[in-house]
Scaffold this motif. Structure first.
Motif, PDB file in Angstrom:
ATOM      1  N   GLY A  23     -11.125  10.885 -13.005  1.00 45.25           N
ATOM      2  CA  GLY A  23     -11.593  11.723 -14.082  1.00 45.25           C
ATOM      3  C   GLY A  23     -12.120  10.419 -15.284  1.00 45.25           C
ATOM      4  O   GLY A  23     -12.578   9.566 -14.829  1.00 45.25           O
ATOM      5  N   THR A  24     -12.087  11.030 -16.494  1.00 48.65           N
ATOM      6  CA  THR A  24     -12.736  10.314 -17.788  1.00 48.65           C
ATOM      7  C   THR A  24     -11.791  10.158 -18.567  1.00 48.65           C
ATOM      8  O   THR A  24     -10.413  10.895 -18.592  1.00 48.65           O
ATOM      9  CB  THR A  24     -14.028  10.622 -18.007  1.00 48.65           C
ATOM     10  N   GLY A  25     -11.787   9.397 -19.627  1.00 49.32           N
ATOM     11  CA  GLY A  25     -10.932   9.003 -20.690  1.00 49.32           C
ATOM     12  C   GLY A  25     -10.245   7.701 -20.355  1.00 49.32           C
ATOM     13  O   GLY A  25     -10.739   6.830 -19.800  1.00 49.32           O
ATOM     14  N   MET A  26      -9.133   7.488 -21.342  1.00 53.27           N
ATOM     15  CA  MET A  26      -8.254   6.319 -21.375  1.00 53.27           C
ATOM     16  C   MET A  26      -7.361   6.376 -20.143  1.00 53.27           C
ATOM     17  O   MET A  26      -6.753   7.317 -19.940  1.00 53.27           O
ATOM     18  CB  MET A  26      -7.581   6.419 -22.471  1.00 53.27           C
ATOM     19  N   HIS A  27      -7.606   5.285 -19.340  1.00 51.74           N
ATOM     20  CA  HIS A  27      -6.470   5.130 -18.312  1.00 51.74           C
ATOM     21  C   HIS A  27      -5.834   3.574 -18.187  1.00 51.74           C
ATOM     22  O   HIS A  27      -6.479   2.493 -18.359  1.00 51.74           O
ATOM     23  CB  HIS A  27      -7.178   5.251 -17.052  1.00 51.74           C
ATOM     24  N   PRO A  28      -4.284   3.648 -18.204  1.00 50.27           N
ATOM     25  CA  PRO A  28      -3.789   2.401 -18.359  1.00 50.27           C
ATOM     26  C   PRO A  28      -3.820   1.891 -16.737  1.00 50.27           C
ATOM     27  O   PRO A  28      -3.711   2.794 -15.849  1.00 50.27           O
ATOM     28  CB  PRO A  28      -2.546   2.695 -18.499  1.00 50.27           C
ATOM     29  N   VAL A  29      -4.105   0.685 -16.427  1.00 49.40           N
ATOM     30  CA  VAL A  29      -4.229   0.025 -15.173  1.00 49.40           C
ATOM     31  C   VAL A  29      -2.903  -0.665 -14.743  1.00 49.40           C
ATOM     32  O   VAL A  29      -2.069  -1.018 -15.695  1.00 49.40           O
ATOM     33  CB  VAL A  29      -5.374  -1.120 -15.246  1.00 49.40           C
ATOM     34  N   ASP A  30      -2.457  -0.320 -13.556  1.00 49.02           N
ATOM     35  CA  ASP A  30      -1.202  -0.916 -13.263  1.00 49.02           C
ATOM     36  C   ASP A  30      -1.093  -2.333 -12.540  1.00 49.02           C
ATOM     37  O   ASP A  30      -0.227  -2.922 -12.173  1.00 49.02           O
ATOM     38  CB  ASP A  30      -0.223  -0.087 -12.203  1.00 49.02           C
ATOM     39  N   GLY A  31      -2.422  -2.904 -12.554  1.00 49.45           N
ATOM     40  CA  GLY A  31      -2.619  -4.290 -12.071  1.00 49.45           C
ATOM     41  C   GLY A  31      -2.515  -4.454 -10.373  1.00 49.45           C
ATOM     42  O   GLY A  31      -2.621  -5.526  -9.952  1.00 49.45           O
ATOM     43  N   LEU A  32      -2.582  -3.402  -9.582  1.00 48.22           N
ATOM     44  CA  LEU A  32      -2.309  -3.467  -8.268  1.00 48.22           C
ATOM     45  C   LEU A  32      -3.737  -2.879  -7.490  1.00 48.22           C
ATOM     46  O   LEU A  32      -3.780  -3.251  -6.364  1.00 48.22           O
ATOM     47  CB  LEU A  32      -1.373  -2.271  -7.842  1.00 48.22           C
ATOM     48  N   GLU A  33      -4.870  -2.622  -8.166  1.00 46.98           N
ATOM     49  CA  GLU A  33      -6.027  -2.361  -7.635  1.00 46.98           C
ATOM     50  C   GLU A  33      -6.676  -3.560  -7.067  1.00 46.98           C
ATOM     51  O   GLU A  33      -7.945  -3.405  -6.814  1.00 46.98           O
ATOM     52  CB  GLU A  33      -6.843  -1.406  -8.483  1.00 46.98           C
ATOM     53  N   ASN A  34      -6.228  -4.647  -7.454  1.00 48.95           N
ATOM     54  CA  ASN A  34      -7.004  -5.976  -7.013  1.00 48.95           C
ATOM     55  C   ASN A  34      -6.987  -6.372  -5.651  1.00 48.95           C
ATOM     56  O   ASN A  34      -5.721  -6.249  -4.940  1.00 48.95           O
ATOM     57  CB  ASN A  34      -6.352  -7.085  -7.987  1.00 48.95           C
ATOM     58  N   LYS A  35      -8.231  -6.831  -4.878  1.00 55.43           N
ATOM     59  CA  LYS A  35      -8.276  -7.120  -3.569  1.00 55.43           C
ATOM     60  C   LYS A  35      -9.099  -8.214  -3.205  1.00 55.43           C
ATOM     61  O   LYS A  35      -9.927  -8.759  -3.888  1.00 55.43           O
ATOM     62  CB  LYS A  35      -8.984  -5.670  -2.720  1.00 55.43           C
ATOM     63  N   LEU A  36      -8.444  -9.155  -2.097  1.00 49.22           N
ATOM     64  CA  LEU A  36      -9.173 -10.239  -1.506  1.00 49.22           C
ATOM     65  C   LEU A  36      -9.220  -9.853  -0.001  1.00 49.22           C
ATOM     66  O   LEU A  36      -8.302  -9.322   0.492  1.00 49.22           O
ATOM     67  CB  LEU A  36      -8.436 -11.295  -1.916  1.00 49.22           C
ATOM     68  N   ASP A  66      -1.890  -5.396 -15.228  1.00 48.63           N
ATOM     69  CA  ASP A  66      -1.031  -4.521 -15.728  1.00 48.63           C
ATOM     70  C   ASP A  66      -1.078  -4.198 -17.077  1.00 48.63           C
ATOM     71  O   ASP A  66      -0.899  -4.961 -18.018  1.00 48.63           O
ATOM     72  CB  ASP A  66       0.401  -4.903 -15.174  1.00 48.63           C
ATOM     73  N   GLY A  67      -1.282  -2.850 -17.642  1.00 46.67           N
ATOM     74  CA  GLY A  67      -1.235  -2.344 -18.890  1.00 46.67           C
ATOM     75  C   GLY A  67      -2.691  -2.305 -19.544  1.00 46.67           C
ATOM     76  O   GLY A  67      -2.844  -1.811 -20.760  1.00 46.67           O
ATOM     77  N   GLN A  68      -3.612  -3.091 -18.773  1.00 41.95           N
ATOM     78  CA  GLN A  68      -4.932  -2.905 -19.524  1.00 41.95           C
ATOM     79  C   GLN A  68      -5.586  -1.481 -19.462  1.00 41.95           C
ATOM     80  O   GLN A  68      -5.168  -0.665 -18.548  1.00 41.95           O
ATOM     81  CB  GLN A  68      -5.789  -3.926 -18.537  1.00 41.95           C
ATOM     82  N   SER A  69      -5.993  -1.219 -20.723  1.00 48.84           N
ATOM     83  CA  SER A  69      -6.758   0.351 -20.652  1.00 48.84           C
ATOM     84  C   SER A  69      -8.173   0.276 -20.265  1.00 48.84           C
ATOM     85  O   SER A  69      -8.788  -0.615 -20.613  1.00 48.84           O
ATOM     86  CB  SER A  69      -6.472   0.630 -22.054  1.00 48.84           C
ATOM     87  N   ARG A  70      -8.531   1.395 -19.446  1.00 55.17           N
ATOM     88  CA  ARG A  70      -9.784   1.580 -19.075  1.00 55.17           C
ATOM     89  C   ARG A  70     -10.353   2.782 -19.512  1.00 55.17           C
ATOM     90  O   ARG A  70      -9.586   3.850 -19.709  1.00 55.17           O
ATOM     91  CB  ARG A  70      -9.989   1.593 -17.601  1.00 55.17           C
ATOM     92  N   THR A  71     -11.483   2.926 -20.107  1.00 52.99           N
ATOM     93  CA  THR A  71     -12.013   4.143 -20.614  1.00 52.99           C
ATOM     94  C   THR A  71     -13.542   4.404 -19.520  1.00 52.99           C
ATOM     95  O   THR A  71     -13.835   3.625 -19.055  1.00 52.99           O
ATOM     96  CB  THR A  71     -12.618   4.026 -22.089  1.00 52.99           C
ATOM     97  N   GLY A  72     -13.617   5.648 -19.541  1.00 50.69           N
ATOM     98  CA  GLY A  72     -14.805   5.848 -18.779  1.00 50.69           C
ATOM     99  C   GLY A  72     -14.356   6.305 -17.449  1.00 50.69           C
ATOM    100  O   GLY A  72     -13.364   6.390 -16.979  1.00 50.69           O
TER     101      GLY A  72
END
Length: 177
Positions: free
Chosen positions: A120-133, A107-113
């Motif tokens: 799209g592209t650019g800076m994106h803050p991650v919400d920590g929820l896209e993780n899957k098992l 949560d809060g991690q910034s992703r680029t690209g």
């Protein structure tokens, strides 16, 4: 060992955005009836909308809670434990078939690209929820979405996944960098 929340994504954020936009449109419409030039009210409406966006999207961990906790996932170097409303179980990693883990970020991690999970592209803050098992146990499929809140949780998770892949070569691990 790392403890993570098993989560279900909420749609509250969309409801707040839509209701805020609708409210601002109605407010601007009423204000233009009062003052046909309406320039001041358009600027106030735009600033209010920008404020709502900043609070809920740009500043992580301050806005609406984007998920509901439905259980707990405890991961160790040789086993995983699931505790949720359906029940609980502790599984040795070597007993699981088609084990797949995807870690997109905390949560809060910034992703680029650009990435499969980014629009799209650019800076994106991650919400920590896209993780899957996901995995099969005794022929029955299990799938979980889990929440990674902090950097230390993320680092512990990566360390455990590295151990898992050396322990069981059939594990598919995808850690977005």
């Amino acid at each position: 060992m790392v403890k993570l929340e098993i989560v279900k994504r909420n749609s509250n954020e969309k409801i707040v955005y839509l209701s805020s936009i609708l409210f601002l449109i109605i407010l601007v419409w009423i204000m233009t009836l009062i003052d046909p030039s309406g320039t001041v009210f358009l600027i106030i409406g735009f600033l209010a909308l920008l404020t709502v966006f900043a609070i809920f999207k740009i500043i992580p961990n301050i806005g609406i809670k984007k998920h509901t906790r439905v259980g707990e996932l405890i991961l160790n170097e040789t086993w995983l434990e699931v505790k949720n409303v359906i029940g609980q179980g502790k599984f040795d990693i070597k007993d699981l078939d088609k084990l797949k883990i995807e870690v997109f970020g905390y949560d809060g991690q910034s992703r680029t690209g650009s990435s499969y999970a980014l629009e799209g592209t650019g800076m994106h803050p991650v919400d920590g929820l896209e993780n899957k098992l996901s995995y099969l146990y005794q022929g029955r499929p299990y799938k979980y979405e889990f929440y990674v809140e902090t950097i230390p949780q993320s680092e512990d998770l990566k360390r455990i996944i590295k151990k898992w892949t050396s322990y069981n070569k059939h594990i598919r691990a995808n850690i977005v960098r």
